[in-house]
Write a protein that holds these residues in place. Sequence first.
Motif, PDB file in Angstrom:
ATOM      1  N   GLU A   1     -11.244 -20.405  -9.494  1.00  0.00           N
ATOM      2  CA  GLU A   1     -10.904 -21.825  -9.350  1.00  0.00           C
ATOM      3  C   GLU A   1     -10.643 -22.167  -7.882  1.00  0.00           C
ATOM      4  O   GLU A   1     -11.066 -23.218  -7.384  1.00  0.00           O
ATOM      5  CB  GLU A   1      -9.671 -22.169 -10.179  1.00  0.00           C
ATOM      6  N   ALA A   2      -9.920 -21.284  -7.218  1.00  0.00           N
ATOM      7  CA  ALA A   2      -9.586 -21.526  -5.813  1.00  0.00           C
ATOM      8  C   ALA A   2     -10.843 -21.614  -4.956  1.00  0.00           C
ATOM      9  O   ALA A   2     -10.968 -22.499  -4.097  1.00  0.00           O
ATOM     10  CB  ALA A   2      -8.678 -20.415  -5.299  1.00  0.00           C
ATOM     11  N   CYS A   3     -11.790 -20.719  -5.195  1.00  0.00           N
ATOM     12  CA  CYS A   3     -13.016 -20.719  -4.394  1.00  0.00           C
ATOM     13  C   CYS A   3     -13.852 -21.969  -4.653  1.00  0.00           C
ATOM     14  O   CYS A   3     -14.435 -22.540  -3.722  1.00  0.00           O
ATOM     15  CB  CYS A   3     -13.828 -19.462  -4.676  1.00  0.00           C
TER      16      CYS A   3
ATOM     17  N   PHE B   1      -5.410 -19.533   3.459  1.00  0.00           N
ATOM     18  CA  PHE B   1      -6.156 -19.274   2.214  1.00  0.00           C
ATOM     19  C   PHE B   1      -6.993 -18.010   2.341  1.00  0.00           C
ATOM     20  O   PHE B   1      -6.973 -17.136   1.463  1.00  0.00           O
ATOM     21  CB  PHE B   1      -7.053 -20.476   1.886  1.00  0.00           C
ATOM     22  N   ALA B   2      -7.741 -17.893   3.447  1.00  0.00           N
ATOM     23  CA  ALA B   2      -8.628 -16.743   3.619  1.00  0.00           C
ATOM     24  C   ALA B   2      -7.834 -15.436   3.685  1.00  0.00           C
ATOM     25  O   ALA B   2      -8.233 -14.416   3.092  1.00  0.00           O
ATOM     26  CB  ALA B   2      -9.476 -16.923   4.874  1.00  0.00           C
ATOM     27  N   ASP B   3      -6.717 -15.450   4.377  1.00  0.00           N
ATOM     28  CA  ASP B   3      -5.906 -14.229   4.504  1.00  0.00           C
ATOM     29  C   ASP B   3      -5.409 -13.757   3.143  1.00  0.00           C
ATOM     30  O   ASP B   3      -5.441 -12.546   2.843  1.00  0.00           O
ATOM     31  CB  ASP B   3      -4.717 -14.484   5.430  1.00  0.00           C
TER      32      ASP B   3
ATOM     33  N   GLN C   1     -17.777 -14.841  -3.903  1.00  0.00           N
ATOM     34  CA  GLN C   1     -16.433 -15.196  -3.453  1.00  0.00           C
ATOM     35  C   GLN C   1     -16.148 -14.625  -2.072  1.00  0.00           C
ATOM     36  O   GLN C   1     -15.563 -15.298  -1.215  1.00  0.00           O
ATOM     37  CB  GLN C   1     -15.410 -14.698  -4.470  1.00  0.00           C
ATOM     38  N   LEU C   2     -16.589 -13.391  -1.850  1.00  0.00           N
ATOM     39  CA  LEU C   2     -16.389 -12.798  -0.527  1.00  0.00           C
ATOM     40  C   LEU C   2     -17.120 -13.579   0.552  1.00  0.00           C
ATOM     41  O   LEU C   2     -16.600 -13.779   1.663  1.00  0.00           O
ATOM     42  CB  LEU C   2     -16.881 -11.340  -0.523  1.00  0.00           C
TER      43      LEU C   2
ATOM     44  N   HIS D   1      -3.534 -26.221  -2.410  1.00  0.00           N
ATOM     45  CA  HIS D   1      -3.657 -25.995  -3.846  1.00  0.00           C
ATOM     46  C   HIS D   1      -4.459 -24.726  -4.117  1.00  0.00           C
ATOM     47  O   HIS D   1      -4.076 -23.886  -4.952  1.00  0.00           O
ATOM     48  CB  HIS D   1      -4.333 -27.216  -4.484  1.00  0.00           C
ATOM     49  N   ALA D   2      -5.581 -24.573  -3.390  1.00  0.00           N
ATOM     50  CA  ALA D   2      -6.412 -23.384  -3.580  1.00  0.00           C
ATOM     51  C   ALA D   2      -5.642 -22.113  -3.243  1.00  0.00           C
ATOM     52  O   ALA D   2      -5.761 -21.088  -3.935  1.00  0.00           O
ATOM     53  CB  ALA D   2      -7.669 -23.488  -2.714  1.00  0.00           C
ATOM     54  N   THR D   3      -4.828 -22.166  -2.196  1.00  0.00           N
ATOM     55  CA  THR D   3      -4.040 -20.983  -1.812  1.00  0.00           C
ATOM     56  C   THR D   3      -3.050 -20.616  -2.907  1.00  0.00           C
ATOM     57  O   THR D   3      -2.864 -19.430  -3.228  1.00  0.00           O
ATOM     58  CB  THR D   3      -3.304 -21.252  -0.496  1.00  0.00           C
TER      59      THR D   3
END
Length: 431
Positions: free
Chosen positions: A376-378, A403-405, A416-417, A364-366
Amino acid sequence: MDSADSTAGAASDGAVPQGVVPTGAVLADAVLAGRSTDARLPPGDFGVVLATLRARRGWSVRQLARRANVSEGQICNLESGVRNPTPAVAAACDAAFGTGGRLAELAGPGRRGARVEEVVETGPMVAGYERVLRELRDIGRSTGPRFVTASLKSITRILTDAAPHSVGDQRAGTWLLASRFAEYTGWMAQEAGNPAEALRWTSLAVRWGTEGGDESVAAYALVRKAFIAQHRGDGAAAIRYADQAAGHPAADPVIRAHAARRAAQGHARRGDARACGEALERFMGHTAEAVGGRASSSGPSWGPSWGPSWGPRVENGNPRLLEASCLLALSRFEPAADLFAAELRRRPAVPADSNSQARFAVRHATALVGVGRLDEACHLVEATLPVIKRIDSATVRTELGGFADLARTRRAGPGQLALIDASAALALGLS
């Protein structure tokens, strides 16, 4: 690993209430905290109870042998029913588990000893270890492979040692349960990030299933190969194995449903929306057929109650979450994000199924990252990271790496980073 039964009734301080045999999330939490879960002995004879208690503690045969100051061979013989416990050994096991003499009382009536070369009565053992497997699955869903693998391997050895010395229906049932243990051990090996070991255990499951008269595990092994290919990013191989599984002569509707699911995700990864949609339709059709078949059949009388069916119960899966996952793989981020949000709101939280919850939360986050909703994703990933660390699942870490990529390609603030970097490190097993 799509569902599990929830468990309620724990006391407010986290202890297990008197008289309750814990399962699911409560049992997993107790194992993690090192508390006793033995308020009441589980059902079964001495050997089955011993194995169940050992599984609940997450101890290997070697660990129990050291704690009880007996040999590993003695523990294996006791758990398989090949030998009866002496009073001294029963007392030592009592002390190891802190069961206050109840194991010794259970050992009192005893059974007639059976020499290894004689026929072994395995019916009660199969029934008992079937319950143990259900408990180990509950723990595995909540804690990942590290607390169950040793027990799975040692019980599998006991079953395969006993099976050649049993006869008739009991022999078939023992081999089939050994096959089931091997199949789940293979899944745990995959979750631990060892696909070669996963394939080895899956091959053993095929061999032992054949010994028990069930060829369908050979078809399910192809589904497992499709899943491994999917997680290494080889969509073409995933589709090929899934198609082979669906066309296998021994494939039943359950296996064909699992195969269609893997095919759908394989086609999505390759960007073929039409083929993906066709596979989703096959998944729905085979699932309906499987559920109808299970409702009208009580299963074979000679084997474990789960019958000759492999993989997670397809009726417990959520086809809408599968569709959302395919949309994500097709880079259709907005409908994927909307569908994940709607289904995860509707889907009841199952505390014992941490693996599925973490996997779908990361997906979902991706999708949210894909539509530019990075904040929101983070927040969603930040809330899920403790669970991902706890279950230590290679398949979930693969999702987290995706997600990270994608998040790295977006403009992100310092906080966020930092989260993205932490996610990438966890995905690589570096934290």
